[in-house]
Design a protein around this motif. Structure first.
Motif, PDB file in Angstrom:
ATOM      1  N   TYR A   1      45.235 -44.388 114.575  1.00 33.22           N
ATOM      2  CA  TYR A   1      45.260 -42.657 114.597  1.00 33.22           C
ATOM      3  C   TYR A   1      44.575 -42.927 112.770  1.00 33.22           C
ATOM      4  CZ  TYR A   1      46.915 -40.664 118.353  1.00 33.22           C
ATOM      5  OH  TYR A   1      47.141 -40.271 119.679  1.00 33.22           O
TER       6      TYR A   1
ATOM      7  N   GLN B   1      44.227 -39.824 109.593  1.00 34.84           N
ATOM      8  CA  GLN B   1      44.502 -38.867 108.957  1.00 34.84           C
ATOM      9  C   GLN B   1      43.513 -38.743 107.604  1.00 34.84           C
ATOM     10  OE1 GLN B   1      48.430 -37.358 108.641  1.00 34.84           O
ATOM     11  NE2 GLN B   1      47.931 -35.408 108.911  1.00 34.84           N
TER      12      GLN B   1
ATOM     13  N   LYS C   1      44.487 -29.018 112.557  1.00 34.39           N
ATOM     14  CA  LYS C   1      44.739 -28.865 111.970  1.00 34.39           C
ATOM     15  C   LYS C   1      46.003 -28.681 110.898  1.00 34.39           C
ATOM     16  CE  LYS C   1      39.327 -27.888 111.038  1.00 34.39           C
ATOM     17  NZ  LYS C   1      37.969 -27.868 110.425  1.00 34.39           N
TER      18      LYS C   1
ATOM     19  N   GLU D   1      43.242 -38.434 113.567  1.00 34.97           N
ATOM     20  CA  GLU D   1      42.174 -38.697 114.343  1.00 34.97           C
ATOM     21  C   GLU D   1      41.900 -39.754 115.071  1.00 34.97           C
ATOM     22  OE1 GLU D   1      37.579 -36.163 112.640  1.00 34.97           O
ATOM     23  OE2 GLU D   1      38.870 -37.167 111.364  1.00 34.97           O
TER      24      GLU D   1
ATOM     25  N   ILE E   1      44.829 -35.049 120.685  1.00 34.19           N
ATOM     26  CA  ILE E   1      44.081 -34.346 119.346  1.00 34.19           C
ATOM     27  C   ILE E   1      44.669 -32.698 118.689  1.00 34.19           C
ATOM     28  CG2 ILE E   1      41.805 -32.364 119.461  1.00 34.19           C
ATOM     29  CD1 ILE E   1      41.014 -33.548 122.462  1.00 34.19           C
TER      30      ILE E   1
ATOM     31  N   SER F   1      37.182 -44.820 119.409  1.00 34.48           N
ATOM     32  CA  SER F   1      36.876 -43.542 119.616  1.00 34.48           C
ATOM     33  C   SER F   1      35.409 -44.049 118.465  1.00 34.48           C
ATOM     34  CB  SER F   1      37.310 -42.394 118.162  1.00 34.48           C
ATOM     35  OG  SER F   1      36.713 -41.790 117.813  1.00 34.48           O
TER      36      SER F   1
ATOM     37  N   GLN G   1      44.091 -32.081 107.406  1.00 36.83           N
ATOM     38  CA  GLN G   1      43.719 -32.441 108.235  1.00 36.83           C
ATOM     39  C   GLN G   1      43.770 -33.062 109.325  1.00 36.83           C
ATOM     40  OE1 GLN G   1      40.095 -31.275 109.455  1.00 36.83           O
ATOM     41  NE2 GLN G   1      40.204 -30.922 107.278  1.00 36.83           N
TER      42      GLN G   1
END
Lengths: 121, 115
Positions: free
Chosen positions: A35, A37, B107, A44, B104, A58, A41
């Motif tokens: 992921y 980051q 924030k 992702e 997912i 992704s 945030q």
């Protein structure tokens, strides 16, 4: 310590250089995830492996990014020709990967490493 | 498509008072939902998860969350905040369905605890 480990913890590089990060998952975990980051945030998803096979990437994973898990144990994430926009925390996670089917997937718990913080100057 | 919305980017409470971190989700099927906590310079730690069993889920460190389908919410609560609870909290939905089960994240909500 039997958790997920990542190396290095911090990396500062100049734009255009290549960098490589390593992740060691929890022993016998079949699935491994990467992921990214960015500041302010949530993480992702970038990509994941089932054993040594990379099964999903992704759209965030541009051609400059490549990930491997050659023996189904540790994984590396390489970024070529780094850009300032690559500055972020890169997180690795692992899970048992023993479940089959949609519902088993949804119930799995992913265990995260401490992350590698990358700064591109 | 699955998504989560954390309604507050920052919550500040006094030590010993209740904590409420709000999360709404969107899912086309019965979701799996998680709360993770991230302390500075540390990895994400799982607080609790909901996987269609009991709607009230108890986690570590005195946290709990209630799944409310009618309100599409999964709020995180704790009766009494401790200084060590100061951290960033992420509400997460599992993207199962027909795709691989990656997570997912919302924030995040930064929790501050005042003495």
């Amino acid at each position: 310590d039997t958790g997920v480990s990542q190396d290095p913890r911090h990396k500062i590089t100049k734009r255009g250089q290549n960098v490589t990060f390593r992740c060691d998952p929890i022993s016998e975990h079949n699935r491994l995830y990467w992921y990214r980051q960015t500041l302010g945030q949530g993480p992702e998803f970038l990509t994941y492996f089932q054993n040594e096979a990379q099964l999903e990437k992704s759209r965030l994973l541009s051609d400059r990014f490549s990930a491997e898990r050659p023996k189904g144990s540790f994984s590396t994430l390489e970024i070529q020709r780094t850009e300032q926009g690559d500055s972020a925390m890169y997180l690795c996670a692992s899970s048992t990967g023993m479940g089959q089917g949609v519902l088993s997937w949804a119930k799995e718990t992913q265990y995260f490493g401490p992350g590698t913080r990358l700064l591109v100057l | 498509a699955q998504s989560v919305t954390q309604l507050d980017s920052h919550v500040s409470v006094s030590e010993g008072t209740p904590v409420l971190l709000r999360c709404n989700y969107s899912s086309s099927y019965s979701p799996s939902l998680f709360w993770y906590v991230q302390h500075p310079n540390k990895g994400l730690q799982l607080l609790l998860k909901y996987t269609s069993a009991a709607t009230l889920v108890k986690g570590i460190n005195g946290f709990e969350a209630e799944f409310k389908k009618s309100e599409t919410s999964f709020h995180l609560t704790k009766p009494s905040a401790h200084m060590s609870d100061a951290a960033e909290y992420f509400c997460v939905v599992s993207r199962g369905g027909g795709s691989q089960g990656n997570l997912i994240f919302g924030k995040g909500t930064k929790l501050s605890v005042k003495p």
